[in-house]
Structures are given as structure tokens and as C-alpha cells.
Design a protein around this motif. Structure first.
Motif, short mmCIF file in Angstrom:
data_model
loop_
_atom_site.label_atom_id
_atom_site.label_comp_id
_atom_site.label_asym_id
_atom_site.label_seq_id
_atom_site.Cartn_x
_atom_site.Cartn_y
_atom_site.Cartn_z
N ILE A 207 40.62 -3.47 39.42
CA ILE A 207 39.39 -4.03 40.00
C ILE A 207 38.17 -3.24 39.52
O ILE A 207 37.17 -3.82 39.07
N LEU A 208 38.27 -1.92 39.60
CA LEU A 208 37.13 -1.08 39.22
C LEU A 208 36.82 -1.18 37.73
O LEU A 208 35.65 -1.12 37.31
N THR A 209 37.87 -1.34 36.93
CA THR A 209 37.64 -1.48 35.48
C THR A 209 36.80 -2.72 35.19
O THR A 209 35.83 -2.69 34.42
N ALA A 210 37.19 -3.85 35.83
CA ALA A 210 36.46 -5.09 35.62
C ALA A 210 35.03 -5.00 36.16
O ALA A 210 34.07 -5.49 35.54
N VAL A 211 34.88 -4.36 37.31
CA VAL A 211 33.55 -4.26 37.94
C VAL A 211 32.65 -3.30 37.16
O VAL A 211 31.48 -3.60 36.87
N ASN A 212 33.17 -2.14 36.79
CA ASN A 212 32.34 -1.13 36.12
C ASN A 212 31.90 -1.59 34.73
O ASN A 212 30.85 -1.16 34.23
N LEU A 213 32.71 -2.46 34.11
CA LEU A 213 32.31 -3.01 32.82
C LEU A 213 30.99 -3.77 32.97
O LEU A 213 30.08 -3.64 32.13
N ARG A 214 30.84 -4.56 34.04
CA ARG A 214 29.61 -5.31 34.28
C ARG A 214 28.48 -4.39 34.78
O ARG A 214 27.31 -4.58 34.44
N PRO A 228 36.88 1.21 51.84
CA PRO A 228 36.76 0.00 52.66
C PRO A 228 35.35 -0.56 52.76
O PRO A 228 35.16 -1.75 52.99
N ASP A 229 34.34 0.33 52.59
CA ASP A 229 32.96 -0.15 52.69
C ASP A 229 32.25 -0.20 51.33
O ASP A 229 31.02 -0.37 51.27
N THR A 230 32.99 -0.06 50.26
CA THR A 230 32.39 -0.10 48.93
C THR A 230 31.82 -1.48 48.64
O THR A 230 32.46 -2.50 48.90
N ARG A 231 30.58 -1.50 48.08
CA ARG A 231 29.97 -2.76 47.65
C ARG A 231 30.02 -2.81 46.13
O ARG A 231 29.52 -1.92 45.44
N ALA A 443 26.73 -10.55 34.09
CA ALA A 443 27.11 -9.38 34.87
C ALA A 443 26.62 -9.50 36.30
O ALA A 443 27.32 -9.15 37.28
N GLN A 444 25.38 -9.99 36.46
CA GLN A 444 24.82 -10.12 37.80
C GLN A 444 25.62 -11.12 38.64
O GLN A 444 26.01 -10.86 39.78
N THR A 445 25.84 -12.31 38.09
CA THR A 445 26.59 -13.33 38.84
C THR A 445 28.04 -12.90 39.08
O THR A 445 28.64 -13.22 40.10
N PHE A 446 28.57 -12.17 38.10
CA PHE A 446 29.95 -11.68 38.25
C PHE A 446 30.04 -10.75 39.45
O PHE A 446 30.94 -10.88 40.29
N LEU A 447 29.12 -9.77 39.55
CA LEU A 447 29.18 -8.79 40.63
C LEU A 447 28.86 -9.43 41.98
O LEU A 447 29.50 -9.12 43.00
N SER A 448 27.89 -10.33 42.01
CA SER A 448 27.54 -11.00 43.27
C SER A 448 28.72 -11.82 43.79
O SER A 448 29.07 -11.76 44.98
N THR A 449 29.31 -12.59 42.92
CA THR A 449 30.46 -13.41 43.32
C THR A 449 31.65 -12.53 43.72
O THR A 449 32.37 -12.81 44.69
N ALA A 450 31.85 -11.44 42.95
CA ALA A 450 32.95 -10.53 43.28
C ALA A 450 32.77 -9.94 44.66
O ALA A 450 33.74 -9.79 45.44
N GLN A 451 31.53 -9.55 45.00
CA GLN A 451 31.29 -8.98 46.32
C GLN A 451 31.57 -9.99 47.42
O GLN A 451 32.19 -9.67 48.44
N LEU A 454 35.25 -10.34 47.70
CA LEU A 454 35.83 -9.14 48.28
C LEU A 454 35.64 -9.14 49.79
O LEU A 454 36.55 -8.76 50.55
N GLU A 455 34.47 -9.56 50.25
CA GLU A 455 34.22 -9.63 51.69
C GLU A 455 35.15 -10.64 52.36
O GLU A 455 35.68 -10.39 53.45
N ASP A 456 35.36 -11.77 51.69
CA ASP A 456 36.31 -12.76 52.23
C ASP A 456 37.72 -12.16 52.31
O ASP A 456 38.44 -12.37 53.30
N HIS A 457 38.09 -11.42 51.28
CA HIS A 457 39.43 -10.83 51.26
C HIS A 457 39.58 -9.77 52.34
O HIS A 457 40.61 -9.67 53.00
N ARG A 458 38.51 -8.95 52.50
CA ARG A 458 38.57 -7.93 53.53
C ARG A 458 38.69 -8.57 54.93
O ARG A 458 39.43 -8.08 55.79
N ALA A 459 37.95 -9.66 55.14
CA ALA A 459 38.04 -10.36 56.43
C ALA A 459 39.45 -10.91 56.65
O ALA A 459 40.01 -10.84 57.75
N ALA A 460 40.04 -11.45 55.57
CA ALA A 460 41.41 -11.98 55.67
C ALA A 460 42.39 -10.85 55.95
O ALA A 460 43.35 -11.02 56.71
#
Length: 817
Positions: A207-214, A228-231, A443-451, A454-460
Motif C-alpha cells: 500500500i505504502l509503495t503505491a501511495v508514496n510513488l504518487r 490507524p489514523d494515517t491519511r 497523483a492527486q486523484t489517486f491519493l484522494s480516491t485512495a483515502q 481507505l476510510e470505507d475499509h476502516r469503517a468496515a
């Protein structure tokens, strides 16, 4: 508890009008089948409980006390049908009367109206189990463990135990279902996030590899650890807001996944759909199962809505809320097979519902893309199918819903819209036609959508954690309850099985003296096994005869009553159940009741005259505490025989100069007594394979046998130097010889009056000496105090001949030399 002094019955069941004086003592009602005996039990049961057990239970759907409690000629006048009991309460040392009418069974008239007396009557009304009929006798023996557990716990007033266990099990099943749904939801949200990140393994490094690339493209610092609270979009100007544009490549992956799901949805849910269809086919082939399921759903709803004694389903008023709950709970237990089928159907429905969750997640992603592109056609069809799939979920959670879904399940549960794949292909083409995003915008849309994902996943995940906690707590609670319940029930059933074994050994004395039994409780079940001649423990029906099984049923019932009431077990109504006990063991059964339940009043009915006489001979009842019916008509009800001694009956007939009637009564009595004494004393008439002995064959052998026993008793007394016992034995022997001489002279009169129709010139004065001679003769075989017949004990190798009260005790065992 209670004892009955007297009963007055009017127009109830087959009885027109009947008065019985029970005198707080064990009472026997005998008569042929159809003579109205059970009507007495019905009437007493009704007076005490307001119910008639014969009109309830399996096979009585169309029966009711109101319609079928009155005599058939008074069916339209239920006010005429009533029972009045005069009773005694030992614990209160008070007497009272209760009158209950069929027209108002819940409003008895009680005198005096003391609060303690009313409370005592209310207590007995809550115990319909005081009545045991033949149809119920095996409900503890030949029944599956779950049913046996329910029946016995109902008898012992432990209904709440089973109901609480069932409620905890239901709660556990429900949170398990919720957990499985949460697991599917978390899995879907994880797949959605992984698909967006385009990673193979859902691990923090990936996950971090894909995110940090952007983030590097945007000159944002890399994230070193996923907390748990990482954005993932930390540092973006639009952080926390929905991006104006979606990520093109991620959108294409989402739409491709949706297209694949639409193409394979029906196959993905086919195993669950097939299982549902198989269950529905079984329901349709057996309408009774479907009816049971409909009733079960209704009753379950009724149980949830109970708030007081008024039934929420039919507005029928019960004595109290506990009665109503017990009634509905009992109905639930009767639909066991339907319940199992229901569980299988709902399990398959839950599997299919989870497929709906997965599909709904993909449709939600597609809808967002269609909305962002403002593509009305794709947004409309995705929205419509999404609502349709979401609407399936509640239907899949109930049997009625599954029945309604049968056509759809048969043709393809997913019901993919006909133009869906075509419209979706158009949406994909629109996305592909859009210009590729710049690296920065990507990169911007990738990170926004990923966040967002991720919030949906954390809620689940949080929802899943809550479901896991609830499931674990429910399991721990259920297991702990079952463990404690089984330990307590084990101790309780230990007492019951010891009493049961003791009672059964007593009535089978000399046969199964080492008999043992084992009651083994487990979650919702009660296994029952018995010893068979020390060959091991087996189910009661494995090797024991039906007569022995019936005996077990009575013994287990008595053991349960003892455990339920203790010293307060003062009344039981046994409707023709003792007939089930083998005839050779009935004296022992009388002994069981007299020795183990001396303070209990048993009201016993039987269609066997011999058994009725055996109860009297054993001292269980007397001529004053027994009643005989000799027939029944719809106009008169039971035809009651005189409750006087047979000698009074004969005297009454002779007083009217009815010699043939008197002679017939005497001969019938002599035939019974001769057969009975031959059994009691071990007389040896010439063997006949059909067992059809005439009076002339039995009576001489009985006389010879008693002379032998008196002689043996005199010899035994001589050996012990007991002159008094020797004189008593010789005196009885001499009296027997004297009486026998008189009878030999007069016996021809019985035969002439009965068989040769020569009674026309045979008058009362001629027959009275005959009666006197036989009465004196039979007195040689009786105790003057308790009026019971002499019998040998023990039966195999007797040591003595005695009566029930032991006033007569002829010792047969000589002193050793």
C-alpha cells in the motif's frame, strides 16, 4: 397441594350427573371401555385447572373445552355443564369447594374466598401434569432427545431454562450472521481499495509503495508507517474533500470488475440459489411443513409481542403471561422438522445475500463514475440494478421472501438487466476516450480516491471488529450458560434417575433387581438409556417389551412428580395407565404407591375388572373408595354398579326374590376369587394351555393349597416352640375343612340356578344357606381386619402366607435342626 373429598359432576363430557365420595383417599374407577371412566378424570382435571388434556395437543386442532366439554345433549347450553369439588389443603389444614362451569372456565366459584385458598387453587391450576393418560405415558420414553428434554423440563417447570438457552442460541446465530456479513463487507471494501491501488497483496508495504510513488510526484513526504489514523492524502490542498475528477485508470479497473461480476453473477450465487430451490421444492411437496413454518413465524412474532396475559395474535385471555408464553413455546417445539428446514433455507439465503453485498459494492463504484461523467443512461441502469440487488437482501432473510423469489431464483437470481453489459461498455468507452491525466492530476486523484476507500475499509473493519466482539461474547455466554445448565440439570436428573430406577426395580421385583438408568443432559437434549439384564445401557425401546416400556413411563412420571412437588405431591390422576404395567407386576405397583407415596391420593381408572380387584386385595383401595361402571348410554351417562360389597349386592337381589341374579353374582365372584387365590397362594390345578379354568377346577386346588399351607405353618410353629401360632394355623385349617363340607353340600345349587334353569321353583330360602356357606368359606382366606386376601411372600420360595396388614402371618419356615 390438595386432596379431593368429594366430586359432583353434571353434564360434562359423557357424564349426565354423578356424585363421588373420594374421602381424600386413593380411589379406583373401573368399567369396560366406553363406560365413561375417563369422563371422571376429565371432570376433575377441568375443575382444578380449567382445561381438559384430552382436548388439547396433537390431533385436537378442531377440539375445544367450550364446544366439546359439555355433554353432547348440552353442547349449546354450556352453563349446564359444571363440576363441584370439595377439597382439603393439607398445608393449610383447610377445606374448600370449587365450582367451575364450562361456559366460564377461567372464573371458578371458590368458597370460602380466602386469599390463601385462592392462591392454592391457582397453584394447582398451573399443574395440568397431575393428569397422566395412556396416550402420554410414553412421551418420555419413545421420543427423540430434544423432545424429551422439552417435555421433562415442562413437567419440572424448567421451561425458562430451555427458552433462555434457545434465546441465547438464536442471539449467537444472529450475531454470527452479522459477522459473516461484516466479513463480506470488509472483504469487498478491501478489494475495492486494492483494485484502486493496483496491488496484488494487501499488505502495508504494498500500500505504502503505491501511495508514496504518487506522493513523490507531488513532492509530498513519504509515509513510513501505516497507522490507524494515517491519511494517504495528507498535504494535498483538497485533503478530506472529494476530488473534482476521478482517477481514470482506477475507474477503468472498477468498471472492468463490474463487467466481470455482471457476466458471472448468476454462476457465483448458483450453489446458494440451488440449495434454496431444493428446500422450497421440499416445502411444496409437503404442505404440512409449509403450514408449520407459517405458524412458526407467526408464533415467534407473537412471543416477541407478549405483554401480559392477552394473546397478541388472537386476543384470547390466558390465566397469566407465563401460561401464554408456555403455550406458544410448546407450539414452537412441535415444528422441529420445519425448523431445521427453515434454518437450512435461511443459511443458503445468507450466502446469497453476501453475494449481493459484493455486487452492490461494485455497482456503487460504477454509479459514482457514471455520475461524475454525467452519463444518464449508465447511471440509470446501474442505479436500477443496484436498488434491485439491495432489495433482495431482506427477502433472502425470511422464508416467505424466499418463496416469493422462487421464479427469480429459477431463472437467474442476479437478474442482470438485458442492456446492462452494452450500456456498461459504452461507459467504459467514454472513460477511455477521456484525455490521459497529467502525472500531477493522476497523483492527486489517486491519493484522494485512495483515502476515501481507505476510510470505507476502516469503517468496515470497525464494523467487523464489533461483530467479532459480539459473536465471541455471544458464544462465551451461550457456552457458559450451557455448561452451568448441564451441571445443574445433571444433578437434578441424577435424583430423578435414582428414583426412577428404584421404582422400576420395585415393580419388577424378582426380574430386574439390578436395573439402572442414565439420564444425560446436553445442549437442548436429554439422552435416556436403561440397563438390560446387565448387558449394558441401551435406549428403552431397544430390547425391553412394550409392557416394560409402559412401566418405565409410569415410573419416570412418578419420579418427576416427586422431584417437582416433594412432600406436596398429594394428588395424581392416572387414566387407564396402570393397565400398561405387566399383569404379573401389578401387586408390586400397588406396593410402590403405598410405600413411596403414602400421602398421595391417586385417582385411577381401569377397564380391567381383575386389576380393579387386585387394587382392593392389595389394600390400595377399598370397597368404599372404588366405583364400578357396567355400561354407558348417551341418555343416562355411566351406568354405575352398586358400590356395596358383593354380599350386599346378593342380599339385595334375594330381598327382591331375584335368585338367578343372586346366583350369577355369586358365581362370578367365586370365579374371580378362585383365580385370584390360585395366583396368590400358588395353587396347582391341572395345567391347561389356554388358561381357561372353570370354577370347579380352581376352587378345589385352592382349598387343598390352603390346607397344605396351614399344616406347614403348624409344623413350623411346632419347630420354633410357638404354641400360639400353631393353634392359629390348626384352627384355620379346621375351619376350612368345616366350611368346605358345607359348601360341598350346597355347591349344586349354584350350578342348578345358573346352568339348568331350574330356578323357577328355587326360592330365596333355598339359596340363602348357599350364600352363607360360601361367604364363610372365603372368610378362611381373608384377614378380618384389612379384608385383603392372603398371599405368599416371596413368590418364588415363600417364607410366609400373610395379609396386607400382617395381622395374619403364617410362618412357613421351620427351625433348622
Amino acid at each position: 397441594m390438595i386432596k379431593i373429598v368429594a366430586a359432583h359432576i353434571e353434564e360434562v363430557r359423557g357424564i349426565r350427573k354423578l356424585d363421588i365420595k373420594l374421602g381424600q383417599a386413593t380411589f379406583a374407577v373401573s368399567g369396560p371401555n366406553g363406560s365413561g371412566k375417563s369422563g371422571v378424570i376429565d371432570a376433575i382435571e377441568f375443575a382444578l385447572t380449567g382445561q381438559i388434556g384430552r382436548l388439547t395437543g396433537p390431533g385436537t386442532k378442531d377440539l375445544s373445552v367450550g364446544e366439546h366439554g359439555p355433554h353432547v345433549d348440552k353442547a349449546k347450553f354450556p352453563d349446564a355443564a359444571f363440576v363441584t369439588l370439595e377439597v382439603y389443603f393439607p398445608a393449610l389444614n383447610k377445606t374448600a369447594t370449587i365450582t367451575r362451569k364450562v361456559s366460564s372456565p377461567k372464573k371458578p366459584e371458590i368458597t370460602p374466598k380466602d386469599s390463601d385458598i385462592k392462591a392454592a387453587f391457582d397453584g394447582i391450576a398451573a399443574h395440568p401434569e397431575i393428569t397422566l393418560s395412556r396416550r402420554e405415558i410414553l412421551r418420555f420414553i419413545l421420543v427423540e432427545p430434544t423432545k424429551r428434554s422439552d417435555e421433562i423440563q415442562t413437567i419440572l417447570k424448567l421451561d425458562d431454562i430451555g427458552q433462555i438457552r434457545s434465546a441465547l442460541n438464536t442471539a449467537h446465530n444472529r450475531v454470527q450472521t452479522a459477522l459473516k456479513t461484516a466479513e463480506v463487507q470488509s472483504g469487498s471494501s478491501r478489494d475495492t481499495l486494492a483494485r484502486h491501488l493496483s496491488i496484488a497483496d494487501f499488505k502495508s508495504e504494498e500500500i505504502l509503495t503505491a501511495v508514496n510513488l504518487r506522493r513523490k510526484i507531488l513532492n509530498l513526504p513519504g509515509i513510513t508507517k501505516l497507522e490507524p489514523d494515517t491519511r494517504l492524502d495528507e498535504g494535498l490542498v483538497e485533503a478530506g474533500k472529494v476530488a473534482a475528477e476521478f482517477n481514470k485508470q482506477s475507474a477503468l479497473r472498477d468498471l472492468a470488475a463490474l463487467a466481470d461480476a455482471a457476466a458471472t453473477a448468476t454462476d457465483a450465487g448458483k450453489p446458494a440459489a440451488d440449495a434454496i430451490l431444493a428446500g422450497l421444492s421440499r416445502l411444496e411437496s409437503d404442505p404440512s411443513l409449509l403450514q408449520a413454518l407459517h405458524h412458526r413465524a407467526l408464533i415467534e412474532q407473537g412471543l416477541d409481542l407478549i405483554d401480559g396475559p392477552l394473546c397478541p395474535l388472537c386476543d384470547h385471555e390466558w390465566p397469566d403471561e407465563e401460561h401464554l408464553q408456555a403455550h406458544l413455546a410448546a407450539k414452537l417445539t412441535k415444528s422441529g422438522e420445519a425448523s431445521k428446514l427453515q434454518a437450512a433455507l435461511l443459511a443458503a439465503g445468507n450466502d446469497l445475500a453476501r453475494e449481493c453485498v459484493r455486487l452492490r459494492e461494485l455497482l456503487a463504484a460504477g454509479y459514482r463514475i457514471a455520475s461524475a461523467l454525467n452519463d444518464a443512461a449508465s447511471r440509470s441502469i446501474i442505479e436500477a440494478w443496484g436498488k434491485d440487488v439491495e432489495g433482495l437482501r431482506p427477502e433472502l432473510g425470511k422464508v416467505d421472501g424466499l418463496l416469493r423469489l422462487k421464479p427469480r431464483l429459477s431463472s437467474g437470481w442476479a437478474a442482470v438487466p438485458e442492456e446492462f453489459l452494452k450500456v456498461l461498455a459504452g461507459l467504459i468507452a467514454i472513460v477511455e476516450a477521456r484525455p490521459d491525466q497529467t502525472a500531477t492530476l493522476d497523483a492527486q486523484t489517486f491519493l484522494s480516491t485512495a483515502q476515501l476507500r481507505l476510510e470505507d475499509h476502516r469503517a468496515a473493519l470497525r464494523q467487523r471488529q464489533r461483530a467479532e466482539t459480539a459473536s465471541a461474547a455471544a458464544k462465551v455466554t451461550y457456552d457458559a450458560y450451557c455448561k452451568v445448565m448441564e451441571a445443574e440439570l445433571d444433578a437434578l436428573y441424577q435424583d430423578v434417575q435414582e428414583d426412577f430406577s428404584t421404582f422400576y426395580r420395585l415393580i419388577n421385583e424378582g426380574d430386574e433387581e439390578k436395573f439402572t438408568a442414565k439420564l444425560t443432559p446436553s445442549a437442548g437434549k436429554l439422552d435416556f438409556s436403561v440397563n438390560f439384564y446387565e448387558r449394558g445401557l441401551f435406549p428403552p425401546a431397544a430390547f425391553h417389551s412394550e409392557g416394560h416400556q409402559d412401566g418405565m413411563g409410569v415410573c419416570l412420571y412418578l419420579a418427576l412428580m416427586k422431584r417437582l412437588f416433594g412432600d406436596a405431591f398429594t394428588l395424581a390422576l392416572l387414566d387407564d395407565v396402570v393397565m400398561s404395567v405387566d399383569s404379573g407386576h401389578r401387586y408390586q405397583f400397588c406396593k410402590l404407591l403405598k410405600t413411596h407415596f403414602p400421602d398421595t391420593q391417586f385417582v385411577i381408572t381401569t377397564h380391567d375388572r381383575l386389576w380393579a380387584e387386585q387394587m382392593r386385595s392389595a389394600g390400595l383401595v377399598t370397597s368404599k373408595t372404588s366405583l364400578s361402571f357396567h355400561g354407558w348410554t348417551v341418555e343416562t351417562g355411566p351406568l354405575v354398579e352398586s358400590n356395596m360389597e358383593v354380599w350386599d349386592d346378593i342380599a339385595a337381589a334375594l330381598a327382591k326374590n331375584k335368585v338367578p341374579e343372586a346366583a350369577a353374582s355369586l358365581r362370578r365372584h367365586l370365579e374371580y376369587v378362585a383365580r385370584h387365590l390360585a395366583c396368590n397362594l400358588g395353587a396347582t390345578p391341572a395345567f391347561k394351555s389356554d388358561g381357561n379354568y372353570e370354577l370347579g377346577e380352581l376352587l378345589p386346588s385352592v382349598l387343598v393349597r390352603l390346607r397344605e399351607l396351614c399344616g406347614k405353618a403348624a409344623d413350623a410353629a411346632q419347630s420354633w416352640g410357638n404354641a400360639e401360632d400353631k393353634d392359629a394355623a390348626l384352627a384355620r385349617k379346621k375351619m376350612l375343612s368345616t366350611c368346605n363340607g358345607a359348601v360341598s353340600v350346597e355347591q349344586w345349587a349354584v350350578n342348578k340356578a345358573v346352568h339348568y334353569n331350574e330356578w323357577a321353583n328355587f326360592g330365596r330360602k333355598d339359596f340363602e344357606p348357599v350364600v352363607a356357606a360360601f361367604r364363610e368359606l372365603l372368610g378362611c382366606f381373608q384377614c378380618e381386619k384389612c379384608e385383603t386376601w392372603l398371599y405368599l411372600t416371596p413368590r418364588g420360595t415363600p417364607d410366609a402366607a400373610r395379609c396386607s396388614c400382617s395381622s395374619v402371618n403364617l410362618n412357613l419356615k421351620s427351625k433348622g435342626k
